[in-house]
Each structure stands twice: as C-alpha cells, then as structure tokens.
Write a protein that holds these residues in place. Sequence first.
Motif, PDB file in Angstrom:
ATOM      1  N   MET A  46      12.400  31.151  24.869  1.00 33.50           N
ATOM      2  CA  MET A  46      10.967  31.598  24.784  1.00 33.50           C
ATOM      3  C   MET A  46      10.139  31.356  25.996  1.00 33.50           C
ATOM      4  O   MET A  46      10.216  30.267  26.397  1.00 33.50           O
ATOM      5  N   SER A  47       9.534  32.612  26.214  1.00 41.92           N
ATOM      6  CA  SER A  47       8.661  32.529  27.699  1.00 41.92           C
ATOM      7  C   SER A  47       7.218  32.330  27.226  1.00 41.92           C
ATOM      8  O   SER A  47       6.663  33.543  26.605  1.00 41.92           O
ATOM      9  N   LEU A  48       6.615  31.443  27.316  1.00 43.42           N
ATOM     10  CA  LEU A  48       5.087  31.301  27.215  1.00 43.42           C
ATOM     11  C   LEU A  48       4.494  31.016  28.338  1.00 43.42           C
ATOM     12  O   LEU A  48       4.790  30.165  29.188  1.00 43.42           O
ATOM     13  N   VAL A  49       3.126  31.369  28.589  1.00 37.95           N
ATOM     14  CA  VAL A  49       2.337  31.202  29.641  1.00 37.95           C
ATOM     15  C   VAL A  49       0.795  30.766  28.889  1.00 37.95           C
ATOM     16  O   VAL A  49       0.621  31.403  28.106  1.00 37.95           O
ATOM     17  N   GLN A  50       0.111  29.958  29.771  1.00 39.95           N
ATOM     18  CA  GLN A  50      -1.089  29.871  29.214  1.00 39.95           C
ATOM     19  C   GLN A  50      -1.982  30.584  30.182  1.00 39.95           C
ATOM     20  O   GLN A  50      -1.975  30.133  31.491  1.00 39.95           O
ATOM     21  N   CYS A  51      -2.786  31.278  29.745  1.00 38.54           N
ATOM     22  CA  CYS A  51      -3.682  32.058  30.578  1.00 38.54           C
ATOM     23  C   CYS A  51      -5.083  32.731  29.832  1.00 38.54           C
ATOM     24  O   CYS A  51      -4.735  32.921  28.878  1.00 38.54           O
ATOM     25  N   ASP A  52      -5.773  33.192  30.639  1.00 37.64           N
ATOM     26  CA  ASP A  52      -6.890  33.846  30.243  1.00 37.64           C
ATOM     27  C   ASP A  52      -6.654  35.312  29.963  1.00 37.64           C
ATOM     28  O   ASP A  52      -6.560  36.045  30.917  1.00 37.64           O
ATOM     29  N   ALA A  53      -6.105  35.612  28.545  1.00 40.63           N
ATOM     30  CA  ALA A  53      -5.849  37.155  28.316  1.00 40.63           C
ATOM     31  C   ALA A  53      -6.779  38.233  28.720  1.00 40.63           C
ATOM     32  O   ALA A  53      -6.156  39.301  29.276  1.00 40.63           O
ATOM     33  N   VAL A  54      -8.077  37.927  28.720  1.00 44.52           N
ATOM     34  CA  VAL A  54      -8.990  39.100  29.170  1.00 44.52           C
ATOM     35  C   VAL A  54      -8.915  39.258  30.815  1.00 44.52           C
ATOM     36  O   VAL A  54      -8.700  40.297  31.369  1.00 44.52           O
ATOM     37  N   LEU A  55      -8.846  38.138  31.672  1.00 42.22           N
ATOM     38  CA  LEU A  55      -8.487  38.240  32.953  1.00 42.22           C
ATOM     39  C   LEU A  55      -7.241  38.859  33.367  1.00 42.22           C
ATOM     40  O   LEU A  55      -7.135  39.667  34.219  1.00 42.22           O
ATOM     41  N   ILE A  56      -6.373  38.456  32.684  1.00 45.14           N
ATOM     42  CA  ILE A  56      -4.713  38.888  32.961  1.00 45.14           C
ATOM     43  C   ILE A  56      -4.619  40.476  32.795  1.00 45.14           C
ATOM     44  O   ILE A  56      -3.848  41.064  33.292  1.00 45.14           O
ATOM     45  N   GLU A  57      -5.425  40.807  31.740  1.00 41.80           N
ATOM     46  CA  GLU A  57      -5.436  42.326  31.259  1.00 41.80           C
ATOM     47  C   GLU A  57      -6.119  42.784  32.292  1.00 41.80           C
ATOM     48  O   GLU A  57      -5.792  44.108  32.873  1.00 41.80           O
ATOM     49  N   ARG A  58      -7.160  42.438  33.056  1.00 36.62           N
ATOM     50  CA  ARG A  58      -7.820  43.023  34.224  1.00 36.62           C
ATOM     51  C   ARG A  58      -6.766  43.317  35.517  1.00 36.62           C
ATOM     52  O   ARG A  58      -6.851  44.387  35.821  1.00 36.62           O
ATOM     53  N   VAL A  59      -6.050  42.073  35.530  1.00 38.62           N
ATOM     54  CA  VAL A  59      -4.880  42.310  36.742  1.00 38.62           C
ATOM     55  C   VAL A  59      -4.157  43.419  36.542  1.00 38.62           C
ATOM     56  O   VAL A  59      -3.932  44.223  37.331  1.00 38.62           O
ATOM     57  N   LEU A  60      -3.453  43.447  35.198  1.00 39.36           N
ATOM     58  CA  LEU A  60      -2.740  44.627  34.749  1.00 39.36           C
ATOM     59  C   LEU A  60      -3.470  45.961  35.257  1.00 39.36           C
ATOM     60  O   LEU A  60      -2.733  46.691  35.452  1.00 39.36           O
ATOM     61  N   ALA A  61      -4.722  46.071  34.560  1.00 34.01           N
ATOM     62  CA  ALA A  61      -5.441  47.427  34.376  1.00 34.01           C
ATOM     63  C   ALA A  61      -5.513  47.555  36.062  1.00 34.01           C
ATOM     64  O   ALA A  61      -5.416  48.808  36.356  1.00 34.01           O
ATOM     65  N   ASN A  62      -5.787  46.909  36.607  1.00 33.22           N
ATOM     66  CA  ASN A  62      -6.119  47.068  38.327  1.00 33.22           C
ATOM     67  C   ASN A  62      -4.904  47.666  38.982  1.00 33.22           C
ATOM     68  O   ASN A  62      -5.017  48.800  39.648  1.00 33.22           O
ATOM     69  N   LEU A  63      -3.741  46.940  38.539  1.00 34.77           N
ATOM     70  CA  LEU A  63      -2.490  47.182  39.218  1.00 34.77           C
ATOM     71  C   LEU A  63      -2.093  48.779  38.785  1.00 34.77           C
ATOM     72  O   LEU A  63      -1.775  49.785  39.555  1.00 34.77           O
ATOM     73  N   LEU A  64      -2.295  49.104  37.238  1.00 39.74           N
ATOM     74  CA  LEU A  64      -1.859  50.515  36.809  1.00 39.74           C
ATOM     75  C   LEU A  64      -3.025  51.297  37.305  1.00 39.74           C
ATOM     76  O   LEU A  64      -2.512  52.491  37.560  1.00 39.74           O
ATOM     77  N   GLU A  65      -4.308  51.039  37.460  1.00 46.05           N
ATOM     78  CA  GLU A  65      -5.134  51.897  37.954  1.00 46.05           C
ATOM     79  C   GLU A  65      -4.674  52.336  39.474  1.00 46.05           C
ATOM     80  O   GLU A  65      -4.937  53.533  39.599  1.00 46.05           O
ATOM     81  N   ASN A  66      -4.358  51.744  40.106  1.00 42.43           N
ATOM     82  CA  ASN A  66      -3.942  51.934  41.519  1.00 42.43           C
ATOM     83  C   ASN A  66      -2.760  52.816  41.437  1.00 42.43           C
ATOM     84  O   ASN A  66      -2.602  53.885  42.092  1.00 42.43           O
ATOM     85  N   ALA A  67      -1.712  52.555  40.803  1.00 39.88           N
ATOM     86  CA  ALA A  67      -0.479  53.134  40.625  1.00 39.88           C
ATOM     87  C   ALA A  67      -0.908  54.688  40.153  1.00 39.88           C
ATOM     88  O   ALA A  67      -0.426  55.671  40.578  1.00 39.88           O
ATOM     89  N   GLY A  68      -1.991  54.959  39.220  1.00 44.01           N
ATOM     90  CA  GLY A  68      -2.178  56.123  38.831  1.00 44.01           C
ATOM     91  C   GLY A  68      -3.044  56.793  39.974  1.00 44.01           C
ATOM     92  O   GLY A  68      -2.886  57.984  40.011  1.00 44.01           O
ATOM     93  N   LYS A  69      -3.838  56.173  40.693  1.00 44.99           N
ATOM     94  CA  LYS A  69      -4.674  56.807  41.728  1.00 44.99           C
ATOM     95  C   LYS A  69      -3.874  57.127  43.033  1.00 44.99           C
ATOM     96  O   LYS A  69      -4.172  58.404  43.523  1.00 44.99           O
ATOM     97  N   TYR A  70      -2.914  56.534  43.390  1.00 43.74           N
ATOM     98  CA  TYR A  70      -2.416  56.567  44.752  1.00 43.74           C
ATOM     99  C   TYR A  70      -0.915  57.179  44.460  1.00 43.74           C
ATOM    100  O   TYR A  70      -0.003  57.216  45.635  1.00 43.74           O
ATOM    101  N   THR A  71      -0.476  57.631  43.382  1.00 47.20           N
ATOM    102  CA  THR A  71       0.745  58.180  43.137  1.00 47.20           C
ATOM    103  C   THR A  71       0.606  59.649  42.734  1.00 47.20           C
ATOM    104  O   THR A  71      -0.444  59.946  41.870  1.00 47.20           O
TER     105      THR A  71
END
Length: 135
Positions: free
Chosen positions: A1-26
Amino acid sequence: MSLVQCDAVLIERVLANLLENAGKYTPAQSPVEILVRAVDDELRCSVRDHGPGVAKGLEEVIFEKFTRGHAESATPGVGLGLAICRAIVEAHRGRIWIEPTHPQGATFTFSLPLGTPPAMDMAEEVPGIPSPPKS
Ligand SMILES: Nc1ncnc2c1ncn2[C@@H]1O[C@H](COP(=O)(O)OP(=O)(O)OP(=O)(O)O)[C@@H](O)[C@H]1O
Ligand SMILES: [Mg+2]
C-alpha cells in the motif's frame, strides 16, 4: 500500500495547475493522461500531454515566477502556475520536473516522499469487534 502525508488541498492545487496547463497549451481533443506509481521511497504523479511541448532550454525557467513561453502571449496567464506547484511540492520535501513526451508533448512529474503505513497489531482489541480466539 502506498501512503503519503500531504496537504490534500495544496496537492489538489498542484494537479489542477498541471491539468489547466495541459488544457491551455495543447489542441482540443488531444489526450491528457495522469499516471501514478511508487518508485523507491517516493510516489510519483505525472500529467502527460501530447501538445507542442516545452522548447529545449526552457525546462527550468518555466518553474520561475512570472516566466512564460514565447508563444503564449495570446493565451491568458501570468506565469505563476508552475512556480506555485514547485513551492508546494518542495514544502512536502518532493520534487517537480518536466520531460518530453515521446514522440511529442510534455510530461510534468512531481514526487512526494512515501510515508510508513501505520503498523497494525492484529491482537489489539477493537471495541465492538470480538477478539480472535487465543491459541
Ligand atoms: N503542458 C504544457 N505544454 C506546453 N507548454 C507549457 C505547458 N505547461 C506550461 N507550459 C509553458 O510554461 C509556461 C509557464 O507555465 P505556468 O503555468 O507557470 O504559467 P502560465 O500558464 O503561463 O500562467 P498561469 O498558470 O499563472 O495562469 C507557460 O507559459 C508555457 O509556456
Ligand atoms: Mg499555468
């Protein structure tokens, strides 16, 4: 099982920024994939696209504040998304980087240190659940 300790709201922001870029620049309809895997002592999450990619030599500067690619003037943005991603990931003692997608596109990957899953003492009594018979 893979567990990470993270701030879920901030990591969601990371993923959202990367997905937003993928949407904008492709181009529209161009696929975007999210990949997650454990490698050694870290969890790696990648956002892979098949757009124009990032020009050679710009792989590090795009993570700096207010830095945008040359062809982006027509696309709205201020050049902060990736700098925010890097700050959040590094606050978690992780890393973020870009690699080209083959044959075309950009793959952004961030890592988070894997945590140690809590040990489970099977003999421990759990309220409301009968204990296994003692042998
Ligand atoms: N998936 C991608 N494909 C191609 N180029 C990209 C991609 N993601 C980022 N870039 C390049 O990196 C630059 C910096 O991205 P960043 O997210 O930091 O800022 P932005 O998208 O321009 O603005 P903001 O995110 O602040 O709205 C972009 O301007 C673009 O040139
Ligand atoms: Mg952005």
